[in-house]
Design an enzyme around this catalytic site. Structure first.
Site, PDB file in Angstrom:
ATOM      1  N   ASP A 281       0.827  -1.206   0.000  1.00  0.00           N
ATOM      2  CA  ASP A 281       0.000   0.000   0.000  1.00  0.00           C
ATOM      3  C   ASP A 281       0.866   1.262   0.000  1.00  0.00           C
ATOM      4  O   ASP A 281       1.874   1.338   0.701  1.00  0.00           O
ATOM      5  CB  ASP A 281      -0.879  -0.032   1.261  1.00  0.00           C
ATOM      6  CG  ASP A 281      -1.823   1.157   1.350  1.00  0.00           C
ATOM      7  OD1 ASP A 281      -2.616   1.347   0.410  1.00  0.00           O
ATOM      8  OD2 ASP A 281      -1.764   1.908   2.350  1.00  0.00           O
ATOM      9  N   GLU A 323       1.017  -0.319  -5.061  1.00  0.00           N
ATOM     10  CA  GLU A 323      -0.144   0.558  -5.153  1.00  0.00           C
ATOM     11  C   GLU A 323       0.404   1.975  -5.205  1.00  0.00           C
ATOM     12  O   GLU A 323       0.851   2.532  -4.210  1.00  0.00           O
ATOM     13  CB  GLU A 323      -1.082   0.380  -3.961  1.00  0.00           C
ATOM     14  CG  GLU A 323      -2.413   1.087  -4.160  1.00  0.00           C
ATOM     15  CD  GLU A 323      -2.570   2.363  -3.350  1.00  0.00           C
ATOM     16  OE1 GLU A 323      -3.508   3.124  -3.622  1.00  0.00           O
ATOM     17  OE2 GLU A 323      -1.761   2.612  -2.446  1.00  0.00           O
TER      18      GLU A 323
HETATM   19  C1  OTU Z   1      -4.224   3.849  -0.215  1.00  0.00           C
HETATM   20  O1  OTU Z   1      -4.630   4.933  -1.024  1.00  0.00           O
HETATM   21  C2  OTU Z   1      -5.451   2.997   0.076  1.00  0.00           C
HETATM   22  O2  OTU Z   1      -5.924   2.424  -1.112  1.00  0.00           O
HETATM   23  C3  OTU Z   1      -6.495   3.861   0.742  1.00  0.00           C
HETATM   24  O3  OTU Z   1      -7.700   3.185   0.926  1.00  0.00           O
HETATM   25  C4  OTU Z   1      -5.922   4.327   2.040  1.00  0.00           C
HETATM   26  O4  OTU Z   1      -6.796   5.259   2.606  1.00  0.00           O
HETATM   27  C5  OTU Z   1      -4.548   4.972   1.880  1.00  0.00           C
HETATM   28  O5  OTU Z   1      -3.679   4.262   1.004  1.00  0.00           O
HETATM   29  C6  OTU Z   1      -3.855   5.000   3.206  1.00  0.00           C
HETATM   30  O6  OTU Z   1      -3.508   3.700   3.626  1.00  0.00           O
HETATM   31  O7  OTU Z   1      -1.815   5.776  -0.981  1.00  0.00           O
HETATM   32  O8  OTU Z   1      -0.604   5.699  -3.439  1.00  0.00           O
HETATM   33  O9  OTU Z   1      -7.724   8.610  -2.062  1.00  0.00           O
HETATM   34  O10 OTU Z   1      -5.983   6.887  -3.666  1.00  0.00           O
HETATM   35  O11 OTU Z   1      -4.312   7.565  -0.608  1.00  0.00           O
HETATM   36  C7  OTU Z   1      -1.845   6.236  -3.270  1.00  0.00           C
HETATM   37  C8  OTU Z   1      -6.362   8.582  -2.075  1.00  0.00           C
HETATM   38  C9  OTU Z   1      -2.479   5.871  -1.954  1.00  0.00           C
HETATM   39  C10 OTU Z   1      -5.871   7.199  -2.325  1.00  0.00           C
HETATM   40  C11 OTU Z   1      -4.443   7.133  -1.915  1.00  0.00           C
HETATM   41  C12 OTU Z   1      -3.926   5.734  -1.981  1.00  0.00           C
END
Ligand code: OTU
Length: 643
Positions: A281, A323
């Site tokens: 993540d 991600e």
């Molecule tokens: C990711 O998100 C997760 O998919 C989100 O659900 C979490 O809230 C976030 O991390 C924190 O753990 O980090 O590289 O709306 O697209 O925060 C991008 C913004 C991320 C998300 C972004 C994304």
């Protein structure tokens, strides 16, 4: 150090940690990766005076985790080492779900395996399920214990059972590893709060606002409305913690080698439970640098490469997903570039394609789609995209401004149009979404909503106009069909296969109302899903369409990621057309993005090698031109081959 020194260091490290000479597999894998590991580790941590200590600890951890790896998983590792292309297969189709919202818990989830088979999906991504606080958990992305499953959902044993059940069905399991931050309720954060220096050093903790102020000058805000700023004052500590996401998500400090090692332990732990794929993540945020926006720093890539090299030694069958919701050109870098091509993450989300699919539908034109994809670099072999339409997050409009300008489009006006269109504000828009995190200072805004609501099903069902319902279903299947044939592993977001619309009840719930991403995280009701068995219902029509696409995809070698893709100009800007080819087999994907009739010249098929009669494999029928035009109805999607 030259190669000989490397070998000497390797030999002495193996002695120090008492690796048995007979352990040929571990030693040979380590031998292959040793210089890469060393280079990366020393690039990141070389300036310390205890580097060698931590490096020895790293090798010790690799060895220990290798020994702990269950025999069955080691056999899979060996198979995938020989066939790393398993990820590129047209047979892979991912399905992402929340365990509680989809099935209740992990045990009940087992009984849904027949449903996955019926639909045809086989890479099952369970949204975060590790222990997290009751409140303040960001949908599980604030982990308080990486070794325990959230009790509501089940136990680690349940994960292992599920993994082995899936394996028996030739399916795969994907889990999340939240690497950038922990919950403030994690033991490390607790002990940091209690004043233990060792634990404070695992985060970015500051006595006063001096350094935080400097950071704030260039750090953007991820959740400007609910979590403004990037630092949180912690009264118990009397200090400030860096919290780039929510104030309860403390950013981990990867300049400390201990943090890397601890997270690597967590990674191996999940891998050894039987996960085939791990989603890392928020990787762009892994390294912070004063004076920058602290995303996509070189060190963040080195960390990913180090994670990757370590998995190749311990559990080479496990693939890593980055991600990275960042600019298109930056996303590609998470595959590794230059001499590191293929040595970073095995998959990344095709964020750009996702935005472009929504763009194509809102504009009814192919121009932005084609231009933006042109400037995207290639993906290394043995790595692949995840192609998707919707996920649990909002839709951020991360196009490259230059691409838009080159078409004579004003980027901020265009984004405004997209936000207005999908929030339903734009006159005549079929969509019903919500605006997410509108930032008055930067003008930035994102979009929430399920695929069905954004493609018009919600409005159509409210007004009850049959033709509108038909159109909405066509749009939904059109976009999904493009994601399934484009190249990469397509993701079905749970609920989309039966057309779930927005869940507005979540806006009344205390824990969810501040974050409207919850409207598109549906609670699956199985009586609704059962309607897929009743001919003519919305659920049945969408489900049937999806299932058919998945089946045809799996029968089409040209849809594997090894196959080439070439865009074709049909002369009609409403038509999106590309040819997928593998060896001497071709499938043409032809889509009408608009709600008007398009037309193409059937000579197109001859030019692209599709001679003789041509059939649409999705509709299962021959395509018959009238004179020298083939009419393409609104939102039609064809997968065309020679009959
Ligand atoms: C990711 O998100 C997760 O998919 C989100 O659900 C979490 O809230 C976030 O991390 C924190 O753990 O980090 O590289 O709306 O697209 O925060 C991008 C913004 C991320 C998300 C972004 C994304």
């Amino acid at each position: 150090m030259d190669a000989k020194d490397d070998q000497r260091l390797l030999a002495s490290l193996l002695d120090t940690i008492h690796v048995k000479r007979g352990n040929a597999e571990f030693c040979s894998r380590l031998g292959v990766r040793f210089s890469a590991l060393q280079k990366l580790f020393f690039l990141l941590y070389g300036q310390r005076n205890d580097t060698l200590y931590w490096y020895t600890e790293l090798i010790r951890l690799l060895h220990k985790s290798y020994l702990q790896r269950p025999t069955e998983l080691r056999n899979i590792d060996r198979r995938r080492e020989r066939h790393p292309e398993w990820l590129l297969s047209e047979h892979l189709v991912s399905y992402m779900l929340y365990v509680d919202r989809f099935a209740g818990d992990l045990v009940k989830l087992q009984s849904k395996i027949p449903y996955f088979k019926e639909l045809g999906v086989n890479l099952i991504h369970l949204m975060p399920l590790l222990r997290c606080p009751q409140r303040d958990n960001d949908g599980g992305y604030a982990v308080s214990n990486y070794r325990e499953v959230e009790p509501r959902l089940g136990t680690m044993q349940d994960i292992r059972s599920l993994a082995s059940m899936l394996r028996r069905e030739k399916m795969f399991l994907q889990l999340d590893l939240v690497v950038n931050h922990t919950s403030d309720q994690h033991e490390w954060a607790r002990r940091a709060r209690e004043g233990e220096k060792e634990y404070q050093d695992m985060y970015f903790i500051y006595d006063d606002r001096t350094i935080p102020e400097c950071f704030e000058e260039s750090l953007p805000e991820v959740f400007p409305l609910t979590a403004p700023g990037n630092f949180t004052y912690v009264p118990q500590m009397g200090k400030w913690a860096m919290t780039v996401f929510h104030n309860y998500q403390w950013d981990l400090n990867y300049t400390n080698p201990r943090v890397f090692l601890e997270m690597l332990k967590n990674l191996f732990f999940l891998a050894n439970q039987g996960a085939d794929v791990l989603r890392l993540d928020a990787v762009p945020y892994l390294w912070k640098r004063l004076g920058t926006h602290s995303q996509n720093q070189q060190e963040a890539h080195w960390i990913c490469q180090l994670f990757h090299a370590c998995t190749r030694v311990v559990c080479p069958g496990v693939s890593l997903v980055a991600e990275a919701v960042v600019e298109p050109k930056e996303v590609v870098r998470y595959f590794g570039e230059g001499e590191n091509k293929g040595a970073e993450c095995d998959m990344t989300y095709h964020v750009l394609l996702m935005v472009l699919l929504w763009d194509a539908l809102a504009t009814g034109e192919n121009a932005v789609f084609l231009r933006c994809l042109q400037s995207l670099p290639d993906v290394p072999s043995h790595a692949t995209w995840l192609t998707y339409l919707r996920c649990h997050d909002d839709i951020g409009l991360g196009y490259d401004d230059e691409d838009l300008r080159s078409l004579g489009i004003d980027p901020s006006l265009h984004r405004r149009y997209m936000v207005d269109f999908y929030s339903g504000r734009y006159p005549g828009s079929f969509a019903s979404g919500k605006i997410f995190m509108e930032n008055p200072r930067t003008g930035d805004a994102r979009i929430s909503g399920t695929a069905a609501s954004l493609t018009g099903l919600e409005k159509a069902l409210t007004t009850g106009v049959t033709e509108d319902v038909d159109r909405a279903i066509q749009r939904l299947l059109l976009l999904y069909g493009l994601a399934m044939s484009f190249g990469g592993v397509p993701i079905i977001y749970a609920g989309d296969e039966v057309g779930y619309c927005n869940d507005y009840a979540s806006l009344d719930e205390e824990a969810e109302k501040a974050d409207n991403r919850w409207i598109h995280r549906p609670r699956i009701r199985w009586d609704t899903v059962e309607r897929r068995k009743v001919a003519g219902t919305v659920e049945e029509r969408i489900f049937r369409g999806m299932r058919r696409m998945i089946r045809v995809r799996k029968e089409t070698g040209e849809f594997s990621f090894r196959a080439r893709r070439r865009f074709i100009d049909t002369g009609d800007s409403r038509i999106l057309c590309f040819l997928r080819s593998l060896e001497r087999r071709h499938t043409m994907v032809l889509a009408n993005l608009s709600d008007t009739f398009g037309k193409v010249d059937p000579l197109l098929f001859h030019w692209t090698g599709l001679t003789g009669k041509v059939v649409d494999r999705l509709g299962g029928r021959e395509l018959l031109p009238v004179g020298n035009t083939l009419i393409i109805p609104p939102y039609a999607l064809y997968w065309i081959t020679r009959s």
